[in-house]
Scaffold this active site. Structure first.
Site, PDB file in Angstrom:
ATOM      1  N   GLN A 358       1.126  -1.066  -0.070  1.00 44.79           N
ATOM      2  CA  GLN A 358       0.132  -0.053  -0.140  1.00 44.79           C
ATOM      3  C   GLN A 358       1.275   1.401  -0.139  1.00 44.79           C
ATOM      4  O   GLN A 358       0.663   1.828   0.775  1.00 44.79           O
ATOM      5  CB  GLN A 358      -0.763   0.152   1.177  1.00 44.79           C
ATOM      6  CG  GLN A 358      -2.094  -0.651   1.487  1.00 44.79           C
ATOM      7  CD  GLN A 358      -1.434  -2.298   1.041  1.00 44.79           C
ATOM      8  OE1 GLN A 358      -1.415  -2.632  -0.363  1.00 44.79           O
ATOM      9  NE2 GLN A 358      -1.207  -3.160   1.888  1.00 44.79           N
ATOM     10  N   THR A 359       1.201   1.644  -0.819  1.00 42.56           N
ATOM     11  CA  THR A 359       2.516   3.071  -1.306  1.00 42.56           C
ATOM     12  C   THR A 359       1.897   3.359  -2.608  1.00 42.56           C
ATOM     13  O   THR A 359       1.595   2.557  -3.472  1.00 42.56           O
ATOM     14  CB  THR A 359       3.666   2.362  -0.838  1.00 42.56           C
ATOM     15  OG1 THR A 359       3.438   1.546   0.447  1.00 42.56           O
ATOM     16  CG2 THR A 359       4.990   3.444  -1.063  1.00 42.56           C
ATOM     17  N   THR A 360       2.989   4.647  -2.643  1.00 45.44           N
ATOM     18  CA  THR A 360       2.611   4.504  -4.324  1.00 45.44           C
ATOM     19  C   THR A 360       4.227   5.957  -4.485  1.00 45.44           C
ATOM     20  O   THR A 360       4.463   5.769  -3.541  1.00 45.44           O
ATOM     21  CB  THR A 360       1.748   5.772  -4.439  1.00 45.44           C
ATOM     22  OG1 THR A 360       1.345   5.819  -5.863  1.00 45.44           O
ATOM     23  CG2 THR A 360       1.177   6.948  -4.042  1.00 45.44           C
ATOM     24  N   SER A 377       2.891   6.801   1.704  1.00 40.69           N
ATOM     25  CA  SER A 377       2.182   5.229   1.487  1.00 40.69           C
ATOM     26  C   SER A 377       1.562   5.626   2.884  1.00 40.69           C
ATOM     27  O   SER A 377       1.762   6.754   3.556  1.00 40.69           O
ATOM     28  CB  SER A 377       3.545   4.362   1.841  1.00 40.69           C
ATOM     29  OG  SER A 377       2.923   2.838   2.383  1.00 40.69           O
ATOM     30  N   PRO A 438       6.012   1.427  -5.190  1.00 38.32           N
ATOM     31  CA  PRO A 438       5.669   1.276  -3.846  1.00 38.32           C
ATOM     32  C   PRO A 438       5.535  -0.645  -4.425  1.00 38.32           C
ATOM     33  O   PRO A 438       6.650  -0.689  -5.134  1.00 38.32           O
ATOM     34  CB  PRO A 438       4.039   0.915  -4.323  1.00 38.32           C
ATOM     35  CG  PRO A 438       3.574   1.775  -6.089  1.00 38.32           C
ATOM     36  CD  PRO A 438       4.869   2.779  -6.450  1.00 38.32           C
TER      37      PRO A 438
END
Length: 535
Positions: A358-360, A377, A438
């Site tokens: 769960q990151t970008t 994130s 991510p």
């Protein structure tokens, strides 16, 4: 001099917002932070103002090359032994722990002190050219409009749970705001194309635009946060928010073949990336052949060694003595490479499942050659949304080691290792690749393969981020389904256990820009929804 500008991110709305800033005369920092705030609106479980991350900024004309580290910090009320009696297992890649009742994973005790919003504002005030209110404005507009559920958002909502971890649907429904926003009138998760509208998020962003980030850390919003935490047994307090500060460092640097590598310091993943590149420098990767059985074996063993070293030695430098000199030594890398050449295997034992992702990421190069690469994130998001605020908090307590006296153990004010590794690769003193990803602990593994794809196999950026990837952060080698069985069969014959994903894309989601002769080419990982925009 760069003749073009480019932004690449995992969300079309964010890339467009950043591109508009570049076209209107904003610099790379203005564009990156504008995009990041929009990302928090349109991908609100991947990132947001209650998250964490790391941002590398390079501005040659100003002599600036710096990293702003804004990892989440353990609340002051936390203690090293508070969850020791609850441990059930560790994820096999080392990204987190499963505890009884998932107390570290879902709900108010999962939240660390967030740093994202403070880092965004510091980047703009020190290196941007636009006013803060103008930077926040596109995110407000997007929050007023809402966003339509994109394929990757829906995929994560329905497939993002790891074994032993709380299903994503429970995270989305944990709060009253989540129940109202992410589910349709029949109580089902909203589908691709359906709109998510959270007016409370727009209201919160308006306050932040008008009052500044102080409202989040010491003002009205901080008081709302602290009150909610206290009422619901959270660890986070007003004092934690008021005391939060980012950590500004020089980039962690290394060299790979004739290229310079600049990534982030611990507790980020730059140390793993540079260690792996040092090891692989001792091999003729092009001669071995891209994604051949031998290539996967060699690279996987480098990954395993860096993972084992990380587990033993790498944590928050304010709490752990990280042996940088040894781990980044070319001599150490050569000794590891000789073991790999001789067929020796590194042992990395894990329990459980894959890591959360769960990151970008956002990467920008502007017309003046300024570069920004930022990974941010929520970790595995906590599910908590305070009434009337609209945003979800991070869930970073899940990655701390509940066993005392270890590099990743809990301690008040401590940051946990993450694989975040926003990276700039330079040649002859000029930026050549600006990238990041991510993907939990797989971030460094995805970036590693992308760098090798560009340098050793002369791929452009889109080819480099699209090529099939693999990873080894345990005794297994994870491979994506586009790597043929006849390749992995040979590895199985050598005693390796292969975990084949049903997915075509995965092992992080790399986004990057390549700079050649003033021309830019970009790649948004096809496994996500993003886009690279040249302006």
């Amino acid at each position: 001099m760069v003749k073009e500008a480019m932004i690449v991110s995992a969300q079309p709305e964010a890339s467009e917002a950043g591109a508009r800033v570049l076209m209107a005369g904003g610099n790379a920092v203005d564009a990156a932070i504008t995009a990041a705030l929009v990302q928090g609106v349109v991908d609100p479980q991947m990132c947001g103002i209650a998250g964490f991350g790391n941002c590398q900024i390079y501005m040659p004309s100003k002599g600036v090359h710096t990293c702003i580290d804004f990892h989440g910090k353990t609340p002051l009320s936390a203690t090293p032994e508070m969850w020791e009696h609850l441990i059930e297992g560790e994820t096999r890649d080392g990204f987190g722990f499963v505890l009884q009742g998932n107390v570290n994973d879902l709900g108010y005790q999962a939240i660390t002190t967030p740093g994202s919003l403070k880092a965004y504002e510091e980047a703009i005030s020190q290196y941007g050219t636009w006013d803060w209110a103008d930077i926040v404005a596109p995110a407000i507009t997007q929050a007023d409009e809402g966003f339509r559920v994109r394929p990757h958002v829906y995929f994560w909502w329905t497939n993002g749970a790891d074994h032993g971890r709380v299903p994503v649907e429970k995270r989305l429904s944990f709060s009253a705001t989540g129940q109202k926003s992410y589910f349709n009138s029949s109580g089902q998760l909203k589908k691709i194309g359906e709109k998510v509208h959270i007016p409370e998020m727009a209201d919160t962003l308006r306050k932040i635009a008008k009052q500044g980030v102080e409202t989040f850390y010491t003002g009205e919003i901080a008081e709302q946060i602290a009150s909610d935490m206290e009422e619901n047994g959270g660890l986070l307090s007003y004092q934690d928010l008021a005391n939060y500060s980012t950590t500004v460092t020089e980039p962690l640097t290394g060299a790979y073949r004739n290229y310079s590598i600049a990534s982030n310091q611990p507790p980020g993943g730059g140390i793993m990336l540079i260690e792996m590149l040092n090891i692989l420098e001792n091999f003729d990767l092009k001669g071995i052949g891209h994604n051949t059985s031998e290539y996967i074996r060699v690279v996987a063993e480098a990954m395993k060694q860096a993972t084992a070293d990380k587990d033993r030695h790498v944590g928050d430098p304010k709490f752990v003595d990280v042996p940088l000199e040894k781990l980044l030594s070319k001599d150490y890398a050569k000794s590891v490479s000789e073991k790999i050449r001789n067929g020796e295997k590194v042992a990395v034992e894990r329990y459980g499942s894959n890591e959360p992702k769960q990151t970008t990421h956002v990467a920008v190069v502007d017309y003046d050659g300024n570069c920004v690469t930022m990974t941010h994130s929520l970790g595995m998001p906590s599910g908590v949304i305070t009434d009337n605020l609209g945003f979800m908090y991070n869930g970073c307590m899940a990655v701390f080691d509940p066993r005392p006296n270890r590099a990743g153990s809990i301690a008040p004010g401590k940051s946990r290792f993450t694989s975040l590794a926003p990276t700039i690769v330079s040649k002859d003193g000029q930026p050549f690749i600006v990238l990041g990803a991510p993907g939990g602990t797989q971030i460094a593994m995805g970036i590693l393969q992308t760098v090798a794809n560009v340098i050793d196999f002369e791929m452009n950026m889109l080819e480099a981020v699209s090529a099939p990837r693999f990873s080894a952060t345990s005794n297994l080698i994870d491979v994506m389904n586009r790597i043929p069985n006849y390749v992995t069969n040979k590895l199985e014959g050598q005693g390796y256990e292969i975990a084949r994903s049903a997915l075509s894309f995965g092992i992080a989601a790399v986004h990057g820009i390549r700079v050649r002769d003033g021309k830019l080419d970009g790649g948004a990982d096809p496994g996500h929804d993003g886009v690279a925009l040249r302006v």
